[in-house]
Design a protein around this motif. Structure first.
Motif, PDB file in Angstrom:
ATOM      1  N   HIS A 450      16.797  35.096   6.651  1.00 51.89           N
ATOM      2  CA  HIS A 450      15.470  35.504   7.135  1.00 51.89           C
ATOM      3  C   HIS A 450      15.134  34.824   8.460  1.00 51.89           C
ATOM      4  O   HIS A 450      14.472  35.430   9.319  1.00 51.89           O
ATOM      5  CB  HIS A 450      14.414  35.183   6.083  1.00 51.89           C
ATOM      6  CG  HIS A 450      14.427  36.124   4.912  1.00 51.89           C
ATOM      7  ND1 HIS A 450      14.060  37.452   5.017  1.00 51.89           N
ATOM      8  CD2 HIS A 450      14.774  35.933   3.617  1.00 51.89           C
ATOM      9  CE1 HIS A 450      14.173  38.036   3.833  1.00 51.89           C
ATOM     10  NE2 HIS A 450      14.608  37.141   2.959  1.00 51.89           N
ATOM     11  N   GLU A 453      16.876  36.814  11.097  1.00 50.30           N
ATOM     12  CA  GLU A 453      16.153  38.054  11.374  1.00 50.30           C
ATOM     13  C   GLU A 453      14.872  37.780  12.164  1.00 50.30           C
ATOM     14  O   GLU A 453      14.508  38.544  13.068  1.00 50.30           O
ATOM     15  CB  GLU A 453      15.820  38.758  10.052  1.00 50.30           C
ATOM     16  CG  GLU A 453      17.036  39.279   9.312  1.00 50.30           C
ATOM     17  CD  GLU A 453      17.788  40.319  10.115  1.00 50.30           C
ATOM     18  OE1 GLU A 453      17.210  41.390  10.391  1.00 50.30           O
ATOM     19  OE2 GLU A 453      18.949  40.058  10.493  1.00 50.30           O
ATOM     20  N   GLY A 454      14.190  36.689  11.827  1.00 49.34           N
ATOM     21  CA  GLY A 454      12.971  36.340  12.552  1.00 49.34           C
ATOM     22  C   GLY A 454      13.236  36.073  14.020  1.00 49.34           C
ATOM     23  O   GLY A 454      12.472  36.512  14.899  1.00 49.34           O
ATOM     24  N   TRP A 457      13.655  39.362  15.795  1.00 53.11           N
ATOM     25  CA  TRP A 457      12.387  40.030  16.067  1.00 53.11           C
ATOM     26  C   TRP A 457      11.628  39.347  17.195  1.00 53.11           C
ATOM     27  O   TRP A 457      11.000  40.014  18.034  1.00 53.11           O
ATOM     28  CB  TRP A 457      11.526  40.080  14.803  1.00 53.11           C
ATOM     29  CG  TRP A 457      11.978  41.086  13.787  1.00 53.11           C
ATOM     30  CD1 TRP A 457      12.428  40.855  12.525  1.00 53.11           C
ATOM     31  CD2 TRP A 457      12.015  42.507  13.957  1.00 53.11           C
ATOM     32  NE1 TRP A 457      12.764  42.021  11.893  1.00 53.11           N
ATOM     33  CE2 TRP A 457      12.514  43.073  12.758  1.00 53.11           C
ATOM     34  CE3 TRP A 457      11.688  43.362  15.012  1.00 53.11           C
ATOM     35  CZ2 TRP A 457      12.679  44.436  12.586  1.00 53.11           C
ATOM     36  CZ3 TRP A 457      11.854  44.736  14.831  1.00 53.11           C
ATOM     37  CH2 TRP A 457      12.341  45.255  13.629  1.00 53.11           C
ATOM     38  N   ARG A 465       6.476  40.873  12.946  1.00 49.85           N
ATOM     39  CA  ARG A 465       7.655  41.010  12.092  1.00 49.85           C
ATOM     40  C   ARG A 465       8.361  39.658  11.952  1.00 49.85           C
ATOM     41  O   ARG A 465       8.894  39.326  10.892  1.00 49.85           O
ATOM     42  CB  ARG A 465       8.620  42.046  12.675  1.00 49.85           C
ATOM     43  CG  ARG A 465       8.072  43.465  12.692  1.00 49.85           C
ATOM     44  CD  ARG A 465       7.849  44.003  11.278  1.00 49.85           C
ATOM     45  NE  ARG A 465       9.072  44.070  10.511  1.00 49.85           N
ATOM     46  CZ  ARG A 465       9.895  45.124  10.491  1.00 49.85           C
ATOM     47  NH1 ARG A 465       9.614  46.186  11.232  1.00 49.85           N
ATOM     48  NH2 ARG A 465      10.979  45.117   9.744  1.00 49.85           N
ATOM     49  N   GLU A 469       9.282  37.479   8.495  1.00 54.01           N
ATOM     50  CA  GLU A 469      10.620  36.961   8.166  1.00 54.01           C
ATOM     51  C   GLU A 469      10.591  35.455   7.928  1.00 54.01           C
ATOM     52  O   GLU A 469      11.217  34.954   6.980  1.00 54.01           O
ATOM     53  CB  GLU A 469      11.612  37.303   9.282  1.00 54.01           C
ATOM     54  CG  GLU A 469      11.914  38.783   9.430  1.00 54.01           C
ATOM     55  CD  GLU A 469      12.656  39.350   8.229  1.00 54.01           C
ATOM     56  OE1 GLU A 469      13.221  38.576   7.433  1.00 54.01           O
ATOM     57  OE2 GLU A 469      12.673  40.589   8.084  1.00 54.01           O
TER      58      GLU A 469
END
Length: 563
Positions: A450, A453-454, A457, A465, A469
């Motif tokens: 996560h 992914e953060g 973004w 978003r 995450e």
């Protein structure tokens, strides 16, 4: 692995353990060397930690389910070795229980325990098949070296996934599947005795392993790791001492000449001079000991948290501007024994030294009777030498190798054993415990995904978003310091300044470094509180007087007009 009590079924084994179980145990070093996950923020560390704990758990369940025999300690030194291992684990648990940050100790303790348990479990699964373990270690080194050589010619393990590494090239590209050239050098040096053992066999197949040994040397050369090179040649020289006198001195003479030439050239090509490297290491060690040593230490896994403020106190007492280039954040002490002393205290460090010393002594007793013992001893000594200048004992793959080498003290077939009588009585609780451990050890890996992914973004300026995450990462692993910091930053970037300030306050429990103070100051400026921001930076500079980041931020903010 202690002598069985009456009625526990001690006997001499008549058959070898399960071939499937032995194959799995011998494959563990290969798994640890090869597994990584590009989709994680930390693509190498959480996967390898999880593999070590999960593999140990699976091996334990396999040993119980197949009712494999656990080898006993048959001599006083072997019994003392096992007592020392128990004392070491007890010291780590005691240190964690009195730590101010107990949560940070969970994952390090799991790795410590899994490594120590790997020794008796591997000995149970591989009893009578020690060559299988030699092959497993050798193959793992072979693979790491092959990928490192491919790195040298432009291949990167992230490329097949459409990703790009964060480094620009040079020695840093020789990271194989371990994440850092120094880690590659350490692993190859520790696995080299297995390659040497197979390379010395009088057969055509030995040339395959000789090629692997040459590849390991080339890979370490390209990493430009001085200590890695030294450990590699120590790993080669020690087993050669056990050979006949004529062979011994010819081989050792060749090794010494090759080492002298290699060390001289590596020292010239390494972009960081030996003087600079030595100054950086000694500075790091002095700062680590700035607060003295304590009986139980700060707790396992706390070094990276305590180091920044400790460095601030050191600079306040020793204002030496020439050392400011070395004033950066460090996750480890680059000396495992020193880090154990700081983290687990005198009790934990003394137990570790006793464990290692007695374990080496138990292998020394077997040098004349077991042809593999000198090679196991060489692997351990090479690893411990590297631990004086780096942190291989903090990494899952090399921590596991240490205990797998120690397992050679218990692999002989005709050793007294403890037998498990009832399969069901151990399978159910072992499986339940395994599921719990699986969940615990996988949480940091999921959190790391996560965070990855953060960051993606955030790079696209999609701050909301990114917030989602990072919040998901913290639901999986509250101790993830990166997620704590990045969440505060993403909240600030999305305009939720009050939430960002509160998150920055929460984050201080999990990380204590100048970046957090600078972030809080910029959030306060964003809220229109310039004087509060300057006060925050002043507080940070008192805590971290070495921080150029805070000093430049203060100059910038003080020059801004009042809003």
């Amino acid at each position: 692995m202690t002598p069985p009590a009456a009625g526990q079924g001690d006997s001499l084994p008549a058959t070898l353990p399960s071939r499937i179980l032995a194959f799995f145990a011998a494959s563990i070093p290969i798994l640890l060397a090869c597994v990584y996950c590009p989709a994680l923020q930390s693509a190498f560390f959480p996967p390898k930690n999880a593999i070590l704990v999960c593999a140990t758990m699976v091996l334990a369940i396999g040993v119980f389910f197949t009712r494999s025999s656990i080898p006993c300690a048959v001599s006083a030194i072997e019994r003392n070795f096992l007592y020392a291992v128990a004392a070491f684990l007890f010291g780590g648990l005691l240190s964690a229980s009195f730590s101010a940050h107990k949560e940070l100790a969970i994952q390090p303790l799991l790795i410590l325990i899994a490594g120590c348990l790997l020794m008796p479990l591997a000995a149970s699964a591989l009893r009578g098949r020690s060559d299988w373990l030699i092959h497993g270690i050798a193959i793992s080194g072979y693979i790491v070296a092959a990928v490192a050589i491919a790195n040298r010619f432009g291949f990167d393990v992230f490329t097949p996934f459409g990703l790009h590494p964060s480094y620009s090239g040079g020695r840093m590209q020789i990271s194989s599947m371990l994440g850092n050239p120094n880690f590659v050098a350490s692993y190859l040096a520790t696995s080299a005795p297995a390659l040497l053992y197979l390379a010395l066999r009088p057969s055509i197949k030995a040339w395959v392993w000789r090629l692997g040994l040459a590849g390991s040397f080339a890979s370490i050369w390209w990493t430009q790791s001085r200590i890695g090179l030294l450990c590699f040649f120590v790993a080669l020289a020690l087993p050669l001492l056990a050979r006949s006198r004529k062979q011994r001195w010819i081989a050792i003479g060749a090794v010494l000449v090759l080492f002298a030439a290699s060390a001289s050239l590596v020292n010239r090509t390494n972009p960081r001079s030996l003087t600079t490297a030595s100054t950086g290491r000694t500075f790091l060690w002095r700062v680590s000991l700035a607060d003295g040593v304590h009986l139980l230490g700060d707790g396992p896994g706390t070094f990276y948290y305590t180091y920044p403020e400790r460095m601030g106190r050191w600079f306040a007492a020793h204002p030496d501007g020439s050392l400011l280039p070395f004033a950066d954040m460090q996750e480890h002490a680059h000396n495992d024994f020193l880090e154990f002393l700081v983290s687990t205290g005198v009790l934990g460090a003394a137990a570790l030294l006793a464990t290692l010393g007695i374990g080496v002594g138990s292998l020394l007793q077997r040098v004349t009777s077991d042809p593999r013992a000198p090679f196991a001893l060489a692997g351990i000594v090479a690893l411990l030498l590297g631990a004086c200048f780096d942190f291989p004992l903090q990494r899952a793959e090399t921590w596991a190798l240490l205990w797998l080498w120690f397992a050679f003290a218990f692999l002989d077939l005709n050793r007294r054993v403890i037998r498990f009588r009832e399969r069901a009585t151990v399978l159910a609780p072992a499986s339940a415990l395994g599921i719990v451990l699986l969940v615990v050890v996988m949480r940091p890996a999921i959190a790391s995904y996560h965070v990855h992914e953060g960051l993606a973004w955030e790079a696209q300026s999609s701050d909301q978003r990114a917030v989602e995450e990072y919040a998901a990462a913290l639901r999986w692993d509250r101790t993830n310091a990166d997620a704590e910091f990045y969440l505060a930053r993403a909240l600030a970037n999305s305009g939720r300044t009050q939430d960002a300030l509160e998150q920055a306050r929460i984050a201080q429990y999990w990380l204590d470094e100048p970046d957090l103070w600078e972030l809080r100051a910029r959030i306060l400026v964003q809220m229109g509180h310039k004087q509060a921001a300057l006060a925050e930076l002043d507080d940070g500079l008192r805590r971290f007087p070495y921080s150029s980041l805070l000093a430049s931020a203060r100059s910038e903010i003080s020059a801004e007009p009042e809003k």
